[in-house]
Write an enzyme that holds these catalytic residues in place. Structure first.
Site, PDB file in Angstrom:
ATOM      1  N   HIS A   1       0.766  -1.308   0.048  1.00  0.00           N
ATOM      2  CA  HIS A   1      -0.052  -0.171  -0.133  1.00  0.00           C
ATOM      3  C   HIS A   1       0.814   1.109  -0.134  1.00  0.00           C
ATOM      4  O   HIS A   1       1.818   1.148   0.333  1.00  0.00           O
ATOM      5  CB  HIS A   1      -0.968  -0.137   1.220  1.00  0.00           C
ATOM      6  CG  HIS A   1      -0.370  -0.100   2.660  1.00  0.00           C
ATOM      7  ND1 HIS A   1       0.152  -1.337   2.940  1.00  0.00           N
ATOM      8  CD2 HIS A   1       0.175   1.075   3.320  1.00  0.00           C
ATOM      9  CE1 HIS A   1       0.822  -1.100   4.228  1.00  0.00           C
ATOM     10  NE2 HIS A   1       0.706   0.261   4.483  1.00  0.00           N
TER      11      HIS A   1
ATOM     12  N   HIS B   1       0.565   5.383   1.329  1.00  0.00           N
ATOM     13  CA  HIS B   1       0.038   6.184   2.153  1.00  0.00           C
ATOM     14  C   HIS B   1      -0.341   7.620   1.484  1.00  0.00           C
ATOM     15  O   HIS B   1       0.913   8.024   0.943  1.00  0.00           O
ATOM     16  CB  HIS B   1       0.525   6.383   3.423  1.00  0.00           C
ATOM     17  CG  HIS B   1       0.643   5.198   4.289  1.00  0.00           C
ATOM     18  ND1 HIS B   1      -0.114   5.004   5.462  1.00  0.00           N
ATOM     19  CD2 HIS B   1       1.496   4.275   4.327  1.00  0.00           C
ATOM     20  CE1 HIS B   1       0.112   4.000   6.044  1.00  0.00           C
ATOM     21  NE2 HIS B   1       1.287   3.327   5.238  1.00  0.00           N
TER      22      HIS B   1
HETATM   23  P1  5GP Z   1       1.909   0.381   7.347  1.00  0.00           P
HETATM   24  O1  5GP Z   1       2.654   0.580   8.652  1.00  0.00           O
HETATM   25  O2  5GP Z   1       1.923  -0.987   7.293  1.00  0.00           O
HETATM   26  O3  5GP Z   1       2.484   1.113   6.409  1.00  0.00           O
HETATM   27  O4  5GP Z   1       0.568   0.857   7.580  1.00  0.00           O
HETATM   28  C1  5GP Z   1      -0.485   0.235   7.727  1.00  0.00           C
HETATM   29  C2  5GP Z   1      -1.754   1.107   7.850  1.00  0.00           C
HETATM   30  O5  5GP Z   1      -2.986   0.561   7.728  1.00  0.00           O
HETATM   31  C3  5GP Z   1      -1.719   1.908   9.112  1.00  0.00           C
HETATM   32  O6  5GP Z   1      -1.740   3.414   8.934  1.00  0.00           O
HETATM   33  C4  5GP Z   1      -2.810   1.370   9.844  1.00  0.00           C
HETATM   34  O7  5GP Z   1      -3.817   2.690  10.686  1.00  0.00           O
HETATM   35  C5  5GP Z   1      -3.856   0.996   8.596  1.00  0.00           C
HETATM   36  N1  5GP Z   1      -4.823   0.134   9.206  1.00  0.00           N
HETATM   37  C6  5GP Z   1      -4.589  -1.031   9.704  1.00  0.00           C
HETATM   38  N2  5GP Z   1      -5.819  -1.895   9.906  1.00  0.00           N
HETATM   39  C7  5GP Z   1      -6.854  -1.325   9.169  1.00  0.00           C
HETATM   40  C8  5GP Z   1      -8.096  -1.438   8.928  1.00  0.00           C
HETATM   41  O8  5GP Z   1      -8.683  -2.696   9.407  1.00  0.00           O
HETATM   42  N3  5GP Z   1      -8.669  -0.529   8.299  1.00  0.00           N
HETATM   43  C9  5GP Z   1      -8.131   0.525   7.841  1.00  0.00           C
HETATM   44  N4  5GP Z   1      -8.823   1.349   7.109  1.00  0.00           N
HETATM   45  N5  5GP Z   1      -6.941   0.977   7.884  1.00  0.00           N
HETATM   46  C10 5GP Z   1      -6.113  -0.020   8.669  1.00  0.00           C
END
Ligand code: 5GP
Ligand code: ZN
Length: 138
Positions: free
Chosen positions: A97, A99
């Protein structure tokens, strides 16, 4: 099935903003700023580097449209793009993903906290309407 695949499969609710044939956009549950969204491929891969170059370009294509939409809809003066690729880089959800974080004011420095779905829906309402009413032809 991973948590993002469950969102794509509508097993878990999310504040959806936009989707294409290959990509989905929805609000982050713990936004770093109101309107923080995640742009993800529909195909499950752990990291962005597991995508083909063509898939990565399609993902970025949507990131670009989301950035433009945020400028058009919210007149944001700035944005952050963030890719956490791999646990060592802070990745927590192992479905690739990107952001996209709108910045209307300087970073608060506070840790993001969970925000209720209804609040997230409101935060991205105008952005969702933008994509529904005048989809960008790419
Ligand atoms: P990472 O640190 O893996 O780049 O970020 C993962 C992101 O996914 C985090 O910002 C977290 O808040 C978001 N996230 C985790 N679980 C969920 C979920 O169930 N629904 C949504 N909408 N976001 C999520
Ligand atoms: Zn997945």
């Amino acid at each position: 099935m991973c948590i993002f695949c469950k969102i794509i499969d509508h097993q878990i609710d999310a504040a959806w903003v936009h989707q294409t044939e290959d990509v989905v956009v929805f609000a982050d549950a713990c936004p770093s700023a109101p309107g923080h969204v995640l742009v993800i491929p529909k195909r499950h891969v752990e990291k962005v580097t597991d995508l083909s170059k063509e898939e990565a370009m399609k993902l970025y294509d949507v990131v670009f449209d989301v950035q433009k939409a945020m400028v058009d809809v919210w007149q944001v003066p700035g944005q952050n793009l963030q890719i956490n690729s791999g646990a060592i880089a802070g990745q927590e959800v192992f479905h690739a993903h990107i952001h996209v974080i709108p910045r209307k004011s300087p970073r608060s420095g506070q840790s993001p906290v969970f925000v209720a779905l209804e609040t997230r829906m409101k935060a991205v309402e105008a952005l969702r309407a933008y994509f529904n009413t005048c989809p960008i032809q790419s």
